[in-house]
Design a protein around this motif. Structure first.
Motif, PDB file in Angstrom:
ATOM      1  N   ASN A   1       0.809  -1.220   0.000  1.00 47.35           N
ATOM      2  CA  ASN A   1       0.000   0.000   0.000  1.00 47.35           C
ATOM      3  C   ASN A   1       0.842   1.271   0.000  1.00 47.35           C
ATOM      4  N   GLN A   2       2.181   1.107  -0.001  1.00 48.52           N
ATOM      5  CA  GLN A   2       3.102   2.242  -0.041  1.00 48.52           C
ATOM      6  C   GLN A   2       2.992   3.137   1.192  1.00 48.52           C
ATOM      7  N   ASN A   3       2.479   2.581   2.288  1.00 42.96           N
ATOM      8  CA  ASN A   3       2.362   3.365   3.527  1.00 42.96           C
ATOM      9  C   ASN A   3       2.779   2.552   4.754  1.00 42.96           C
ATOM     10  N   GLY A   4       3.525   1.468   4.505  1.00 38.77           N
ATOM     11  CA  GLY A   4       3.936   0.620   5.619  1.00 38.77           C
ATOM     12  C   GLY A   4       2.998  -0.531   5.888  1.00 38.77           C
ATOM     13  N   PHE A   5       1.855  -0.583   5.180  1.00 42.41           N
ATOM     14  CA  PHE A   5       0.895  -1.664   5.354  1.00 42.41           C
ATOM     15  C   PHE A   5       0.762  -2.448   4.043  1.00 42.41           C
ATOM     16  N   TYR A   6       0.404  -3.707   4.188  1.00 37.94           N
ATOM     17  CA  TYR A   6       0.296  -4.604   3.040  1.00 37.94           C
ATOM     18  C   TYR A   6      -1.011  -5.376   3.110  1.00 37.94           C
ATOM     19  N   TYR A   7      -1.597  -5.615   1.954  1.00 39.34           N
ATOM     20  CA  TYR A   7      -2.734  -6.517   1.851  1.00 39.34           C
ATOM     21  C   TYR A   7      -2.241  -7.885   1.384  1.00 39.34           C
ATOM     22  N   ILE A   8      -2.744  -8.924   2.000  1.00 45.93           N
ATOM     23  CA  ILE A   8      -2.411 -10.291   1.601  1.00 45.93           C
ATOM     24  C   ILE A   8      -3.703 -10.990   1.204  1.00 45.93           C
ATOM     25  N   ASN A   9      -3.740 -11.505  -0.016  1.00 42.97           N
ATOM     26  CA  ASN A   9      -4.932 -12.164  -0.526  1.00 42.97           C
ATOM     27  C   ASN A   9      -4.665 -13.645  -0.752  1.00 42.97           C
ATOM     28  N   PHE A  10      -5.562 -14.496  -0.253  1.00 42.13           N
ATOM     29  CA  PHE A  10      -5.462 -15.929  -0.452  1.00 42.13           C
ATOM     30  C   PHE A  10      -6.737 -16.449  -1.103  1.00 42.13           C
ATOM     31  N   THR A  11      -6.566 -17.406  -2.014  1.00 44.92           N
ATOM     32  CA  THR A  11      -7.708 -18.168  -2.493  1.00 44.92           C
ATOM     33  C   THR A  11      -7.802 -19.415  -1.629  1.00 44.92           C
ATOM     34  N   LEU A  12      -8.908 -19.567  -0.926  1.00 47.71           N
ATOM     35  CA  LEU A  12      -9.063 -20.672   0.023  1.00 47.71           C
ATOM     36  C   LEU A  12     -10.002 -21.714  -0.578  1.00 47.71           C
ATOM     37  N   PHE A  13      -9.512 -22.944  -0.672  1.00 45.29           N
ATOM     38  CA  PHE A  13     -10.197 -23.977  -1.438  1.00 45.29           C
ATOM     39  C   PHE A  13     -10.981 -24.960  -0.579  1.00 45.29           C
ATOM     40  N   TRP A  14     -10.972 -24.800   0.743  1.00 49.03           N
ATOM     41  CA  TRP A  14     -11.638 -25.769   1.603  1.00 49.03           C
ATOM     42  C   TRP A  14     -12.160 -25.052   2.855  1.00 49.03           C
ATOM     43  N   PRO A  15     -13.207 -25.585   3.490  1.00 48.35           N
ATOM     44  CA  PRO A  15     -13.723 -24.989   4.723  1.00 48.35           C
ATOM     45  C   PRO A  15     -12.882 -25.406   5.922  1.00 48.35           C
ATOM     46  N   GLY A  16     -12.950 -24.599   7.003  1.00 45.47           N
ATOM     47  CA  GLY A  16     -12.256 -24.951   8.222  1.00 45.47           C
ATOM     48  C   GLY A  16     -11.191 -23.948   8.605  1.00 45.47           C
ATOM     49  N   LYS A  17     -10.311 -24.370   9.512  1.00 44.53           N
ATOM     50  CA  LYS A  17      -9.258 -23.504  10.036  1.00 44.53           C
ATOM     51  C   LYS A  17      -7.980 -23.682   9.221  1.00 44.53           C
ATOM     52  N   VAL A  18      -7.356 -22.562   8.870  1.00 37.58           N
ATOM     53  CA  VAL A  18      -6.095 -22.612   8.143  1.00 37.58           C
ATOM     54  C   VAL A  18      -5.101 -21.674   8.807  1.00 37.58           C
ATOM     55  N   GLN A  19      -3.823 -21.951   8.670  1.00 40.10           N
ATOM     56  CA  GLN A  19      -2.774 -21.094   9.188  1.00 40.10           C
ATOM     57  C   GLN A  19      -2.186 -20.256   8.061  1.00 40.10           C
ATOM     58  N   VAL A  20      -1.847 -19.026   8.383  1.00 44.19           N
ATOM     59  CA  VAL A  20      -1.253 -18.118   7.415  1.00 44.19           C
ATOM     60  C   VAL A  20       0.245 -18.002   7.696  1.00 44.19           C
ATOM     61  N   SER A  21       1.052 -18.170   6.660  1.00 46.33           N
ATOM     62  CA  SER A  21       2.497 -18.062   6.790  1.00 46.33           C
ATOM     63  C   SER A  21       3.010 -17.029   5.793  1.00 46.33           C
ATOM     64  N   VAL A  22       3.779 -16.072   6.288  1.00 45.61           N
ATOM     65  CA  VAL A  22       4.340 -15.017   5.448  1.00 45.61           C
ATOM     66  C   VAL A  22       5.848 -14.955   5.688  1.00 45.61           C
ATOM     67  N   SER A  23       6.619 -14.839   4.607  1.00 48.65           N
ATOM     68  CA  SER A  23       8.075 -14.752   4.729  1.00 48.65           C
ATOM     69  C   SER A  23       8.599 -13.521   3.993  1.00 48.65           C
ATOM     70  N   LEU A  24       9.634 -12.936   4.551  1.00 48.06           N
ATOM     71  CA  LEU A  24      10.345 -11.852   3.883  1.00 48.06           C
ATOM     72  C   LEU A  24      11.511 -12.475   3.123  1.00 48.06           C
ATOM     73  N   VAL A  25      11.428 -12.492   1.792  1.00 42.80           N
ATOM     74  CA  VAL A  25      12.484 -13.108   0.990  1.00 42.80           C
ATOM     75  C   VAL A  25      13.732 -12.234   1.011  1.00 42.80           C
ATOM     76  N   HIS A  26      13.562 -10.916   0.768  1.00 47.03           N
ATOM     77  CA  HIS A  26      14.675  -9.968   0.821  1.00 47.03           C
ATOM     78  C   HIS A  26      14.172  -8.654   1.387  1.00 47.03           C
ATOM     79  N   PRO A  27      14.968  -7.957   2.190  1.00 49.15           N
ATOM     80  CA  PRO A  27      14.618  -6.575   2.544  1.00 49.15           C
ATOM     81  C   PRO A  27      14.794  -5.669   1.334  1.00 49.15           C
ATOM     82  N   SER A  28      14.220  -4.491   1.412  1.00 50.43           N
ATOM     83  CA  SER A  28      14.243  -3.587   0.262  1.00 50.43           C
ATOM     84  C   SER A  28      15.672  -3.196  -0.121  1.00 50.43           C
TER      85      SER A  28
END
Length: 335
Positions: A10-37
């Motif tokens: 969002n160019q303001n320090g915040f990010y949107y993360i979008n997932f396509t979820l293919f099944w009902p129930g509880k899921v865990q979200v995992s995010v990694s920083l591949v490289h710093p800017s």
């Protein structure tokens, strides 16, 4: 099971993360920083300033005389060179001219090596394994969401006397009239010594294929272009796209399947040559280049990113099986 998300800055320090979820129930979200800017800035710099940080060689031979010289897509004009630009596609390739042999005596192509000392002292701090390369980002609070519901055994491989990792290779199933050919794609490619005649450009190979309802073509091309400017990759894909259109025009029932890029492990030095940041950009270019024409994709990017196994350039067998299964779903769909 897993689902791959996309990140929007969002160019303001915040990010949107979008997932396509293919099944009902509880899921865990995992995010990694591949490289710093700061690391991205360094990668952008070395891609522009050091496109020859991976270099190649060729052997020139005539009778008992033999010489080896450095080759690449472009060479500093520090010595005379041989022009091996492909006459059909216009794809450039050059080797420094041997001292005592003609350019026509070139017999092979192989990986030369990697150039070192690409980073400045300050930049090196941003390429530290286990510190700032592919580091998990831990969520504040609970890191999950709730979602409501709304191979053929008869094929026999023939030994053509070629190295297993190089090829070409041939396999036949006589009973079912199946023939399989394998070729490595044309230069640039980091590979063990291989004959010039065994290293065709994909576009040229496609132009030489008759095609038809019983012809299936699969290819992938991305990793060996990671060290070059994106324009180099775009030119290669444009040639391949034109050949695909010609093939589909004369044989519209031909099945063409393209395997996308995949994520990989990134020790410090690997990041400078094969970073996922490079691969992701090439993957976007590939998908856009072949959009709107009759080809299918095996989405290796999502298959490796969403899998629980650690990232590797050459994925484990269970991931390869998933990719082959998807490939066969296109092959067998109309059969």
């Amino acid at each position: 099971a897993g689902s791959v998300g996309t990140v929007m800055d969002n160019q303001n320090g915040f990010y949107y993360i979008n997932f396509t979820l293919f099944w009902p129930g509880k899921v865990q979200v995992s995010v990694s920083l591949v490289h710093p800017s700061e690391a991205i800035q360094a990668l952008e710099r070395i891609r522009v300033e050091s496109p020859d940080r991976v270099y190649f060689k060729s052997t020139f031979k005539s009778a008992s005389s033999m010489e080896t010289t450095v080759c690449n897509l472009c060479l500093p004009e520090t010595a005379p060179f041989c022009n091996f630009t492909d006459l059909r596609t216009g794809e450039p390739w050059f080797c420094y001219k041997p001292k005592n042999l003609p350019c026509s005596s070139r017999i092979n192509h192989f990986m030369g090596g990697y150039k070192n000392k690409l980073l400045t002292g300050a930049e090196a701090h941003y390429f530290q394994s286990a510190k700032n390369i592919k580091i998990p980002i831990l969520p504040k609070g609970q890191g999950y969401v709730i979602v409501k519901s709304s191979t053929h055994t008869g094929i026999r491989k023939f030994n053509l006397g070629n190295t297993a990792k190089v090829g070409p290779h041939l396999a036949l199933d006589i009973d079912n009239m199946i023939k399989m050919d394998y070729f490595a794609h044309g230069k640039p490619i980091r590979i063990q010594p291989i004959s010039n005649q065994d290293l065709p450009f994909i576009a040229n190979k496609l132009d030489d294929i008759k095609g038809g309802k019983d012809t299936v073509i699969a290819f992938t091309i991305w990793c060996h272009f990671n060290t070059f400017p994106v324009e180099t990759y775009i030119r290669r894909l444009q040639n391949i796209r034109r050949s695909i259109l010609r093939l589909l025009n004369r044989s519209p029932d031909t099945v063409i399947v393209i395997k996308t890029a995949n994520v990989q492990a990134l020790p410090r030095d690997v990041s400078l040559y094969n970073s996922d940041w490079f691969s992701y950009q090439l993957d976007i270019v590939m998908r856009r280049m072949f959009k709107g024409i009759n080809v299918a994709f095996v989405d290796a990017w999502e298959m490796t990113l969403a899998h629980y196994l650690q990232h590797e350039l050459h994925p484990k067998q269970i991931i390869i099986k998933n990719q082959v299964d998807m490939f066969l779903s296109y092959v067998c769909a109309k059969r």
